[in-house]
Motif scaffolding. Structure first.
Motif, PDB file in Angstrom:
ATOM      1  N   ILE A   1     -10.004 -47.576  -4.982  1.00 37.10           N
ATOM      2  CA  ILE A   1     -10.575 -46.288  -4.606  1.00 37.10           C
ATOM      3  C   ILE A   1      -9.470 -45.419  -4.021  1.00 37.10           C
ATOM      4  O   ILE A   1      -8.683 -45.872  -3.180  1.00 37.10           O
ATOM      5  CB  ILE A   1     -11.727 -46.461  -3.605  1.00 37.10           C
ATOM      6  CG1 ILE A   1     -12.840 -47.313  -4.233  1.00 37.10           C
ATOM      7  CG2 ILE A   1     -12.270 -45.112  -3.163  1.00 37.10           C
ATOM      8  CD1 ILE A   1     -13.967 -47.617  -3.288  1.00 37.10           C
ATOM      9  N   SER A   2      -9.389 -44.185  -4.468  1.00 38.37           N
ATOM     10  CA  SER A   2      -8.322 -43.283  -4.039  1.00 38.37           C
ATOM     11  C   SER A   2      -8.586 -42.741  -2.653  1.00 38.37           C
ATOM     12  O   SER A   2      -9.710 -42.792  -2.145  1.00 38.37           O
ATOM     13  CB  SER A   2      -8.208 -42.121  -5.022  1.00 38.37           C
ATOM     14  OG  SER A   2      -9.371 -41.309  -4.942  1.00 38.37           O
ATOM     15  N   ARG A   3      -7.524 -42.142  -2.092  1.00 39.05           N
ATOM     16  CA  ARG A   3      -7.670 -41.460  -0.803  1.00 39.05           C
ATOM     17  C   ARG A   3      -8.079 -40.005  -1.037  1.00 39.05           C
ATOM     18  O   ARG A   3      -9.073 -39.545  -0.508  1.00 39.05           O
ATOM     19  CB  ARG A   3      -6.357 -41.532  -0.040  1.00 39.05           C
ATOM     20  CG  ARG A   3      -5.961 -42.929   0.380  1.00 39.05           C
ATOM     21  CD  ARG A   3      -4.690 -42.919   1.218  1.00 39.05           C
ATOM     22  NE  ARG A   3      -4.341 -44.260   1.684  1.00 39.05           N
ATOM     23  CZ  ARG A   3      -3.272 -44.520   2.421  1.00 39.05           C
ATOM     24  NH1 ARG A   3      -2.443 -43.536   2.769  1.00 39.05           N
ATOM     25  NH2 ARG A   3      -3.017 -45.759   2.807  1.00 39.05           N
ATOM     26  N   ASP A   4      -7.264 -39.281  -1.761  1.00 36.49           N
ATOM     27  CA  ASP A   4      -7.538 -37.872  -2.041  1.00 36.49           C
ATOM     28  C   ASP A   4      -7.405 -37.640  -3.547  1.00 36.49           C
ATOM     29  O   ASP A   4      -6.602 -38.286  -4.222  1.00 36.49           O
ATOM     30  CB  ASP A   4      -6.545 -36.957  -1.300  1.00 36.49           C
ATOM     31  CG  ASP A   4      -6.622 -37.141   0.202  1.00 36.49           C
ATOM     32  OD1 ASP A   4      -7.745 -37.069   0.713  1.00 36.49           O
ATOM     33  OD2 ASP A   4      -5.567 -37.348   0.829  1.00 36.49           O
TER      34      ASP A   4
ATOM     35  N   TYR B   1     -16.985 -34.163  -4.496  1.00 35.35           N
ATOM     36  CA  TYR B   1     -17.606 -34.032  -3.185  1.00 35.35           C
ATOM     37  C   TYR B   1     -18.567 -32.842  -3.146  1.00 35.35           C
ATOM     38  O   TYR B   1     -19.628 -32.897  -2.551  1.00 35.35           O
ATOM     39  CB  TYR B   1     -16.528 -33.846  -2.114  1.00 35.35           C
ATOM     40  CG  TYR B   1     -15.702 -35.086  -1.876  1.00 35.35           C
ATOM     41  CD1 TYR B   1     -16.281 -36.352  -1.928  1.00 35.35           C
ATOM     42  CD2 TYR B   1     -14.349 -34.996  -1.567  1.00 35.35           C
ATOM     43  CE1 TYR B   1     -15.516 -37.491  -1.707  1.00 35.35           C
ATOM     44  CE2 TYR B   1     -13.578 -36.124  -1.334  1.00 35.35           C
ATOM     45  CZ  TYR B   1     -14.167 -37.372  -1.414  1.00 35.35           C
ATOM     46  OH  TYR B   1     -13.425 -38.488  -1.193  1.00 35.35           O
TER      47      TYR B   1
ATOM     48  N   THR C   1     -12.500 -31.187  -5.000  1.00 31.02           N
ATOM     49  CA  THR C   1     -11.964 -32.468  -4.570  1.00 31.02           C
ATOM     50  C   THR C   1     -13.017 -33.555  -4.775  1.00 31.02           C
ATOM     51  O   THR C   1     -14.205 -33.265  -4.970  1.00 31.02           O
ATOM     52  CB  THR C   1     -11.551 -32.417  -3.092  1.00 31.02           C
ATOM     53  OG1 THR C   1     -12.687 -32.034  -2.300  1.00 31.02           O
ATOM     54  CG2 THR C   1     -10.433 -31.414  -2.885  1.00 31.02           C
TER      55      THR C   1
ATOM     56  N   ARG D   1     -13.549 -38.219  -5.076  1.00 30.45           N
ATOM     57  CA  ARG D   1     -13.084 -39.591  -4.928  1.00 30.45           C
ATOM     58  C   ARG D   1     -13.003 -40.221  -6.304  1.00 30.45           C
ATOM     59  O   ARG D   1     -13.912 -40.056  -7.129  1.00 30.45           O
ATOM     60  CB  ARG D   1     -14.043 -40.385  -4.042  1.00 30.45           C
ATOM     61  CG  ARG D   1     -13.582 -41.818  -3.784  1.00 30.45           C
ATOM     62  CD  ARG D   1     -14.570 -42.561  -2.909  1.00 30.45           C
ATOM     63  NE  ARG D   1     -15.854 -42.730  -3.591  1.00 30.45           N
ATOM     64  CZ  ARG D   1     -16.876 -43.389  -3.054  1.00 30.45           C
ATOM     65  NH1 ARG D   1     -16.775 -43.904  -1.834  1.00 30.45           N
ATOM     66  NH2 ARG D   1     -18.005 -43.510  -3.718  1.00 30.45           N
TER      67      ARG D   1
ATOM     68  N   THR E   1     -12.463 -43.709  -8.524  1.00 27.14           N
ATOM     69  CA  THR E   1     -12.516 -45.165  -8.524  1.00 27.14           C
ATOM     70  C   THR E   1     -11.915 -45.663  -9.830  1.00 27.14           C
ATOM     71  O   THR E   1     -12.374 -45.285 -10.919  1.00 27.14           O
ATOM     72  CB  THR E   1     -13.964 -45.663  -8.399  1.00 27.14           C
ATOM     73  OG1 THR E   1     -14.537 -45.135  -7.197  1.00 27.14           O
ATOM     74  CG2 THR E   1     -14.004 -47.176  -8.385  1.00 27.14           C
TER      75      THR E   1
END
Length: 413
Positions: free
Chosen positions: A51-54, A342, A405, A407, A409
């Protein structure tokens, strides 16, 4: 006081204890099973996905520049509007365009047209002269033929008379020779007869030679040739040949002028098109997309090459993702990725990893992008995910989700 004895609790029967124990056990089993399944899913997700941060959705921007200088007169589009390829987005007008090039070409065409008219008039004069020379040649040929025929007839008559004289001289010579042999005639008289015979023969030979020459002239006249020259020692047919050569050169000059006028007219048409284009320039977009930004307003004067705005190419979108360097080891080009936005809880996009950039710096797109990406921080890697073909672009007002923006995966093995 004497303590009262404690009353004993009523005892439960076996039939009442068993149902309660069964329900409790069942609930405990279900809760335990749910916890085990949840733990299993968490463990599965931990070991099979990253899972990414940004993450931010990015896209390519196409610059729209002013092809000519001028004043913005029409601006039929607005930011966030969906447009198609070759659609007009702006019109420029310039009343100060110079028309000197058009006027110069017009002057050159008029000069060449005047030269062409003079050349054509001169050609007509040469053709008239040629016709006169051809008629003179025919008349001269007929006169020469007629003169040769008369000469032939005259010489033939003279030859006929000379042959008669020759026969008389020959008879006289034979008679004088016979008499000389008989001794009845002096030698001097025989010599005179011999001289007369030779003179007559020479005259016949001379006339026959002249006859051959005149017949040759007659044949040459019939063929349009000449074996003699005029009194001025000049062949009149040479003038005819000179005029024919002059006519051929004049026709070539006319063809050159006509081609020059044709080329100048084509150049004039192009010059007028260029002038019209500079006076009123219509700006069209080279690709379909969404208007990202407009930097010009109606009534504004812009210079050539000035940026008028940008168009977002929704076909070329990707996701810039930052993940931990430890986790990026499990990611490779081609790894499937799921993007959850988001700003839109229900919107999920799909894509695949195309490039990975670890270390300091950033992954340059090589072209103008909608969202500039900050340089990598230590212990972070930048990953680019290209969206799958046919991915939903959303409402044009959402600008194809570019700038949103979310997330990401990554589905790793």
């Amino acid at each position: 006081m004497q303590a009262q004895p404690r009353q004993a609790l009523p005892e439960l029967s076996d039939s009442e204890v068993k149902p309660r124990s069964f329900l409790t056990s069942l609930m405990l089993v279900l809760i335990s099973g749910g916890l085990i399944i949840l733990s299993g899913r968490l463990l599965y997700t931990k070991f099979t996905s990253v899972i990414s941060r940004d993450a931010v959705i990015n896209g390519t921007l196409i610059n729209i520049n002013a092809p000519e200088e001028g004043i913005v007169t029409e601006l039929p589009v607005k930011t966030g509007q969906e447009i198609i390829k070759d659609q007009t987005v702006l019109t420029l007008k310039n009343d100060r365009v110079s028309k000197l090039q058009v006027e110069t070409i017009n002057t050159r065409i008029n000069e060449q047209q005047s030269q062409l008219e003079r050349a054509q008039a001169q050609l007509q004069q040469q053709l008239a002269l040629l016709q006169t020379l051809l008629e003179d040649q025919q008349n001269q040929s007929r006169l020469e033929t007629f003169e040769a025929q008369n000469s032939v007839a005259q010489i033939e008559a003279e030859i006929k008379g000379a042959k008669s004289t020759y026969l008389v001289a020959q008879n006289k010579y034979n008679r004088s020779k016979f008499l000389r042999v008989e001794g009845a005639l002096a030698q001097t008289q025989l010599d005179d007869a011999t001289s007369e015979l030779e003179l007559a023969k020479n005259q016949v030979d001379s006339l026959e030679a002249r006859l051959q020459a005149i017949r040759a002239n007659e044949q040459a006249a019939k063929l349009g040739l000449s074996l003699s020259r005029s009194r001025s020692n000049y062949d009149p047919r040479i003038r005819l040949q000179e005029v024919q050569l002059q006519i051929a050169d004049q026709r070539k000059a006319i063809q050159t002028l006509q081609q020059g006028i044709k080329d100048a007219k084509a150049e004039l048409i192009q010059a007028k098109v260029d002038t019209d284009r500079k006076e009123k320039a219509v700006v069209k977009v080279p690709t379909s997309g969404v208007v990202w930004r407009l930097s010009a307003q109606p009534g504004q004067f812009v210079q050539q090459g000035t940026s008028l705005g940008q168009v977002l190419d929704c076909k070329r979108r990707w996701v810039d993702v930052f993940v931990d360097e430890q986790a990026v080891r499990s990611i490779h080009p081609g790894t499937p990725a799921t993007i959850e936005l988001y700003g839109l809880d229900s919107q999920v996009l799909q894509g695949r990893v195309t490039m990975i950039r670890s270390g300091m710096g950033r992954l340059a797109a090589g072209e103008d992008v909608a969202v500039p990406i900050t340089p990598n921080l230590p212990r972070n890697s930048q990953v680019r995910v290209d969206l799958d073909p046919g991915t939903d672009k959303g409402n044009p007002n959402l600008l194809c989700y570019v700038g949103y923006t979310g997330r990401v995966t990554f589905k790793v093995k």
